[in-house]
Design an enzyme around this catalytic site. Structure first.
Site, short mmCIF file in Angstrom:
data_model
loop_
_atom_site.label_atom_id
_atom_site.label_comp_id
_atom_site.label_asym_id
_atom_site.label_seq_id
_atom_site.Cartn_x
_atom_site.Cartn_y
_atom_site.Cartn_z
N PHE A 126 0.85 -1.20 0.00
CA PHE A 126 0.00 0.00 0.00
C PHE A 126 0.89 1.25 0.00
O PHE A 126 1.87 1.32 0.75
CB PHE A 126 -0.87 -0.04 1.25
CG PHE A 126 -2.05 0.89 1.23
CD1 PHE A 126 -3.21 0.55 0.57
CD2 PHE A 126 -1.99 2.11 1.90
CE1 PHE A 126 -4.30 1.40 0.57
CE2 PHE A 126 -3.08 2.97 1.90
CZ PHE A 126 -4.24 2.62 1.23
N ASP A 202 1.53 -5.58 7.71
CA ASP A 202 0.34 -4.73 7.74
C ASP A 202 -0.86 -5.63 7.48
O ASP A 202 -0.99 -6.24 6.41
CB ASP A 202 0.45 -3.63 6.69
CG ASP A 202 -0.66 -2.59 6.82
OD1 ASP A 202 -1.78 -2.98 7.25
OD2 ASP A 202 -0.43 -1.42 6.49
N TYR A 227 -11.13 0.03 10.25
CA TYR A 227 -12.36 0.48 9.56
C TYR A 227 -12.72 -0.35 8.34
O TYR A 227 -13.71 -0.09 7.69
CB TYR A 227 -12.26 1.97 9.18
CG TYR A 227 -10.96 2.38 8.52
CD1 TYR A 227 -10.71 2.07 7.20
CD2 TYR A 227 -9.99 3.09 9.23
CE1 TYR A 227 -9.51 2.44 6.61
CE2 TYR A 227 -8.79 3.46 8.65
CZ TYR A 227 -8.55 3.14 7.33
OH TYR A 227 -7.37 3.50 6.75
N LYS A 228 -11.91 -1.37 8.00
CA LYS A 228 -12.24 -2.23 6.85
C LYS A 228 -13.07 -3.42 7.33
O LYS A 228 -14.21 -3.22 7.75
CB LYS A 228 -10.95 -2.61 6.12
CG LYS A 228 -10.31 -1.37 5.47
CD LYS A 228 -8.92 -1.60 4.92
CE LYS A 228 -8.39 -0.29 4.33
NZ LYS A 228 -6.95 -0.24 4.19
N ARG A 375 -12.58 -3.24 -7.71
CA ARG A 375 -12.45 -4.23 -6.63
C ARG A 375 -13.82 -4.57 -6.07
O ARG A 375 -14.62 -3.67 -5.78
CB ARG A 375 -11.60 -3.68 -5.49
CG ARG A 375 -10.15 -3.52 -5.79
CD ARG A 375 -9.35 -3.20 -4.54
NE ARG A 375 -9.93 -2.13 -3.73
CZ ARG A 375 -9.42 -1.69 -2.59
NH1 ARG A 375 -8.32 -2.23 -2.09
NH2 ARG A 375 -9.99 -0.71 -1.92
C1 LIG Z 1 -6.21 0.91 4.51
C2 LIG Z 1 -4.74 0.74 4.63
C3 LIG Z 1 -3.93 1.71 5.25
C4 LIG Z 1 -4.52 2.99 5.76
O1 LIG Z 1 -3.65 3.74 6.53
P1 LIG Z 1 -4.25 4.97 7.37
O2 LIG Z 1 -3.12 5.43 8.18
O3 LIG Z 1 -5.41 4.45 8.15
O4 LIG Z 1 -4.73 5.99 6.40
C5 LIG Z 1 -2.57 1.46 5.37
N1 LIG Z 1 -2.03 0.33 4.88
C6 LIG Z 1 -2.78 -0.62 4.27
C7 LIG Z 1 -2.15 -1.87 3.78
C8 LIG Z 1 -4.15 -0.43 4.12
O5 LIG Z 1 -4.89 -1.35 3.50
#
Ligand SMILES: *Cc1c(COP(=O)(O)O)cnc(C)c1O
Length: 415
Positions: A126, A202, A227-228, A375
């Protein structure tokens, strides 16, 4: 669309052992809405709505500062322990705090401070993760090796293993956000250890979606958002995991009072707390923190293994439908269910226009990832088979209508 898919969808919904969980979420005020973006923002549990109501109607206005000792102060730890159960961590090794990006910064910094060497990651990771790692490499004067995926879908573990010599840190997403590819975290963590490196995973696209055994896999460090698939609400605080043996060995870079051994002694000098508390920084955001617990409770009640079985069955059903009725799309997720998370990505040259029409004309909400990826998130707590049929059927209609001109189509601020 062939009636057989509707019939099969209805039959599978009727046989679904988890179907009752759908009613535990607040229904949207659009009855026909098909929500397939739980991998970006999960739906709202009714329990979360009630809990937020409790905090805003009773705790904050009436209990005031007493609320800290009565209900709030221990939440990062108690909710952390529940998330720990979802990810297979030992008791008292998960803490809810800060955002995913900040927790990555804290833990990657801690790892780099503990040993020399480069950072190894990959190009499916990400972007915020890549940026944070680049920033740390810059600060520490280290190299970041970004492994390239040969096909934009997979990263063979051998490619990592070739790069680990001389590494301090292996860090990537356990389930990659675009293709949904799932790394063999146990194998790569063991390979990192053989090279003297720590592994930081992560879990944002993995927790609450696939079975994780963080403790058994001997994972050093992990972070993730809530939040996912955990359904904690927009911008809800994230969590971090530190292996019990590393908790007193590592120190994180942001020395705030909540990470102090005795925050309310108001000492003038920082003394890191023993155990997980040293990885916190400051006052937790209670109004968003209280929203997390109900969604995590639902996951624990449903059981991750049952959720995963349903996710596999649903994604295989969806893939069969796509193969048979939507040959214009290329599936850009791994075919093998054991090598992916809980979303399926499709590519199409006009994916952006297609997603716009899906949302505006058909009330089907997937998400779009530039340049050409659509997606479809499967959140087995509330996604039904029939919704997947509606999605495929709507896609078929959009392609049959044609007129998918993308000129003048601006990207929304959030896609
Ligand atoms: C959703 C997501 C994030 C989001 O990071 P925030 O600090 O909450 O904005 C980071 N890494 C991955 C792999 C994600 O899927």
């Amino acid at each position: 669309m062939h009636k057989k898919w509707h019939l099969e969808g209805l039959r599978l919904d009727a046989e679904d052992p988890l179907s009752a969980f759908r009613a535990r979420f607040v229904p949207t005020d659009e009855p026909g809405l098909v929500y397939l973006d739980g991998n970006s923002l999960g739906r709202m549990p009714i329990g979360a709505q009630e809990r937020i109501g409790g905090a805003t109607n009773r705790e904050w206005p009436h209990r005031l500062v007493r609320g800290w000792n009565e209900a709030w102060y221990s939440l990062p730890k108690t909710i952390g322990n529940k998330i720990g159960q979802v990810i297979g961590a030992d008791q008292d090794s998960v803490l809810v705090c800060d955002s995913t990006s900040i927790n990555l910064y804290k833990l990657a910094h801690a790892a780099l401070s503990s040993r020399p060497g480069k950072i190894v990651t990959d190009d499916l990771n990400f972007p915020t993760d890549l940026y944070i790692l680049q920033g740390l490499a810059h600060q520490f004067g280290r190299e970041v090796v970004v492994i390239r995926s040969p096909d934009g879908i997979h990263i063979p573990p051998e490619l990592y293993e070739k790069e680990l010599e001389g590494a301090a840190l292996l860090s990537t997403s356990l389930v990659e956000f675009m293709s949904g590819f799932r790394h063999d975290a146990e194998r790569l963590t063991a390979s990192a250890h053989r090279a003297g490196a720590l592994a930081l995973w992560d879990l944002s696209h993995a927790a609450g979606a696939i079975p994780l055994e963080i403790a058994r896999w001997n994972i050093d460090l992990a972070i993730g958002c809530t939040y996912k698939y955990l359904n904690g609400g927009p911008g809800s605080p994230a969590y971090l995991y530190v292996h019990p043996q590393l908790q007193s060995e590592l120190t994180q870079p942001i020395w705030g009072w909540f990470g102090q051994e005795k925050p309310f002694a108001f000492d003038l000098d920082y003394e890191p707390a023993k155990g997980m508390a040293r990885f916190s920084v400051g006052t937790p955001p209670i109004l968003s923190l209280v929203a997390i617990e109900a969604g995590v409770d639902l996951l624990l009640k449903a059981g991750i293994d049952r959720l995963w079985s349903k996710s596999v069955a649903q994604s295989e059903f969806l893939v069969r439908m796509i193969h048979e009725t939507l040959p214009e799309f290329e599936i850009v997720s791994p075919f093998d269910s054991s090598a992916r998370g809980s979303h399926i990505s499709l590519s199409h040259p006009q994916a952006h226009a297609i997603v716009r029409k899906l949302i505006a004309d058909f009330q089907v909400i997937p998400d779009f990832r530039a340049p050409n990826c659509l997606r479809i998130g499967i959140a087995p707590l509330y996604t039904s088979y029939e919704e997947l049929v509606t999605c495929a059927e709507s896609l078929r209609k959009i392609l049959d209508q044609g007129n998918l001109d993308e000129t003048g189509l601006d990207l929304d601020a959030v896609t």
